[in-house]
Design a protein around this motif. Structure first.
Motif, PDB file in Angstrom:
ATOM      1  N   GLN A 184       8.596  18.579  64.481  1.00  0.00           N
ATOM      2  CA  GLN A 184       9.151  19.136  65.714  1.00  0.00           C
ATOM      3  C   GLN A 184       9.921  20.438  65.503  1.00  0.00           C
ATOM      4  N   VAL A 185      10.114  20.835  64.242  1.00  0.00           N
ATOM      5  CA  VAL A 185      10.841  22.081  63.977  1.00  0.00           C
ATOM      6  C   VAL A 185       9.918  23.259  64.271  1.00  0.00           C
ATOM      7  N   PRO A 186      10.310  24.201  65.144  1.00  0.00           N
ATOM      8  CA  PRO A 186       9.442  25.343  65.469  1.00  0.00           C
ATOM      9  C   PRO A 186       9.113  26.177  64.227  1.00  0.00           C
ATOM     10  N   ALA A 187       7.847  26.497  64.077  1.00  0.00           N
ATOM     11  CA  ALA A 187       7.419  27.273  62.904  1.00  0.00           C
ATOM     12  C   ALA A 187       7.980  28.684  62.917  1.00  0.00           C
ATOM     13  N   ASP A 188       8.262  29.238  64.104  1.00  0.00           N
ATOM     14  CA  ASP A 188       8.754  30.615  64.155  1.00  0.00           C
ATOM     15  C   ASP A 188      10.142  30.753  63.533  1.00  0.00           C
ATOM     16  N   LEU A 189      10.906  29.651  63.484  1.00  0.00           N
ATOM     17  CA  LEU A 189      12.200  29.716  62.814  1.00  0.00           C
ATOM     18  C   LEU A 189      12.031  29.966  61.316  1.00  0.00           C
ATOM     19  N   TYR A 190      11.054  29.290  60.714  1.00  0.00           N
ATOM     20  CA  TYR A 190      10.791  29.512  59.301  1.00  0.00           C
ATOM     21  C   TYR A 190      10.211  30.903  59.052  1.00  0.00           C
ATOM     22  N   GLU A 191       9.401  31.386  59.991  1.00  0.00           N
ATOM     23  CA  GLU A 191       8.858  32.739  59.860  1.00  0.00           C
ATOM     24  C   GLU A 191       9.968  33.779  59.929  1.00  0.00           C
TER      25      GLU A 191
ATOM     26  N   SER B 294      16.620  32.331  51.166  1.00  0.00           N
ATOM     27  CA  SER B 294      16.203  31.440  50.088  1.00  0.00           C
ATOM     28  C   SER B 294      15.796  30.087  50.658  1.00  0.00           C
ATOM     29  N   ARG B 295      15.116  29.288  49.827  1.00  0.00           N
ATOM     30  CA  ARG B 295      14.718  27.962  50.278  1.00  0.00           C
ATOM     31  C   ARG B 295      15.937  27.109  50.613  1.00  0.00           C
ATOM     32  N   TRP B 296      16.974  27.191  49.795  1.00  0.00           N
ATOM     33  CA  TRP B 296      18.179  26.415  50.057  1.00  0.00           C
ATOM     34  C   TRP B 296      18.838  26.843  51.359  1.00  0.00           C
TER      35      TRP B 296
END
Length: 294
Positions: free
Chosen positions: A180-187, A195-197
């Motif tokens: 459910q986490v929007p992919a655009d946030l990660y983009e 960073s990943r953390w």
């Protein structure tokens, strides 16, 4: 007015059977159990009304006090570790690949086993004389750990067994939350070279807050009722070091046939589970209001 009544009739017709079954299966037995806890009674006699005498006995019973402490300690052992491992597995397996799908099935497979099979497997692993861990320890020249006979390790044996058995459902809940986490946030985070953390702390964890609360509340309520592992793996021993409240209730009801006393212990456990769950809900709700306020 008659139109409103007519519109309500179909709703009552649908809900009525459920409410009837709910009252017969849950509400009436619960009220009957509360009444039973006020009696001194065994399975063979009619018993007599004793008021709060059973609850007074519980307050002075050191065996019940020890089982209560054991229950809370093993719950504190299980819930944080189980939640952390389930989240780590969900993060690692949140991929649309065949390998990830196979691993998800493998990690969930333990959840479909009965408690009898689970405890039998872990008895073969944890037994110090002929168990897997004992054989490995002897092979490297170390002394096997007496998980099933040491007062300091018996609760850890229950915790390890329960975590292995229960990991599947929390992992699936976290996987559903991650979907459910929007992919655009990660983009956006990738464009900002986070960073990943930093991405995990700033995006993933806040997005999984409700899922984490759900997992913690479900597992807390479940582990406060832990019974099968303690009954089959350690039998509450050694010297009551792994006796849980539900095992105490079972021993009193079906070992000593003191049904009223056992029911009083069950009512105390019910109130404790209700109190812990409401406290968790209140604390997390206040935390959420504080975040919205900021």
């Amino acid at each position: 007015m008659s139109g409103t009544t007519n519109r309500r009739d179909p709703g009552l017709a649908f809900v009525g059977p459920f409410l009837l079954v709910y009252c017969l299966v849950l509400i009436l037995p619960m009220l009957d159990g509360m009444w039973l806890s006020l009696h001194v009674i065994d399975v063979w006699g009619d018993g007599r009304f004793a008021g709060l005498a059973n609850y007074g006995r519980l307050l002075a019973d050191p065996v019940f006090a020890q089982s209560l402490v054991n229950t809370f300690v093993v719950t504190l052992m299980i819930v944080p570790i189980l939640t952390a491992i389930a989240l780590a597995l969900a993060l690692a397996l949140n991929r649309a690949t065949r390998g990830a799908a196979i691993l998800r099935g493998i990690f969930f497979s333990s959840a479909v086993l009965s408690v009898t099979i689970v405890t039998l497997i872990w008895r073969f692993i944890l037994a110090p004389d002929a168990g897997l861990l004992g054989e490995v320890a002897q092979a490297i020249g170390a002394e096997p750990l007496p998980f099933l006979s040491s007062p300091g390790l018996a609760l850890w044996a229950l915790a390890i067994t329960t975590i292995w058995w229960s990991i599947g459902l929390p992992m699936l809940l976290f996987l559903a939350g991650l979907q459910q986490v929007p992919a655009d946030l990660y983009e956006a985070a990738a464009l900002d070279r986070a960073s990943r953390w930093r991405t995990f702390v700033s995006i993933t964890l806040p997005a999984l807050k409700r899922t984490t609360i759900l997992v913690v509340m479900l597992q807390t309520a479940a582990q406060l009722q832990l019974f099968g592992q303690a009954h089959l793996l350690t039998a509450g021993g050694p010297s009551g070091a792994s006796r849980t409240v539900v095992l105490f209730i079972n021993e009193v009801a079906f070992g000593r046939w003191e049904l009223g006393y056992a029911q009083a212990a069950a009512e105390v456990l019910f109130l404790l589970i209700l109190l812990v769950t409401l406290t968790q809900y209140w604390v997390t709700g206040r935390a959420g209001e504080g975040e919205h306020g900021r």
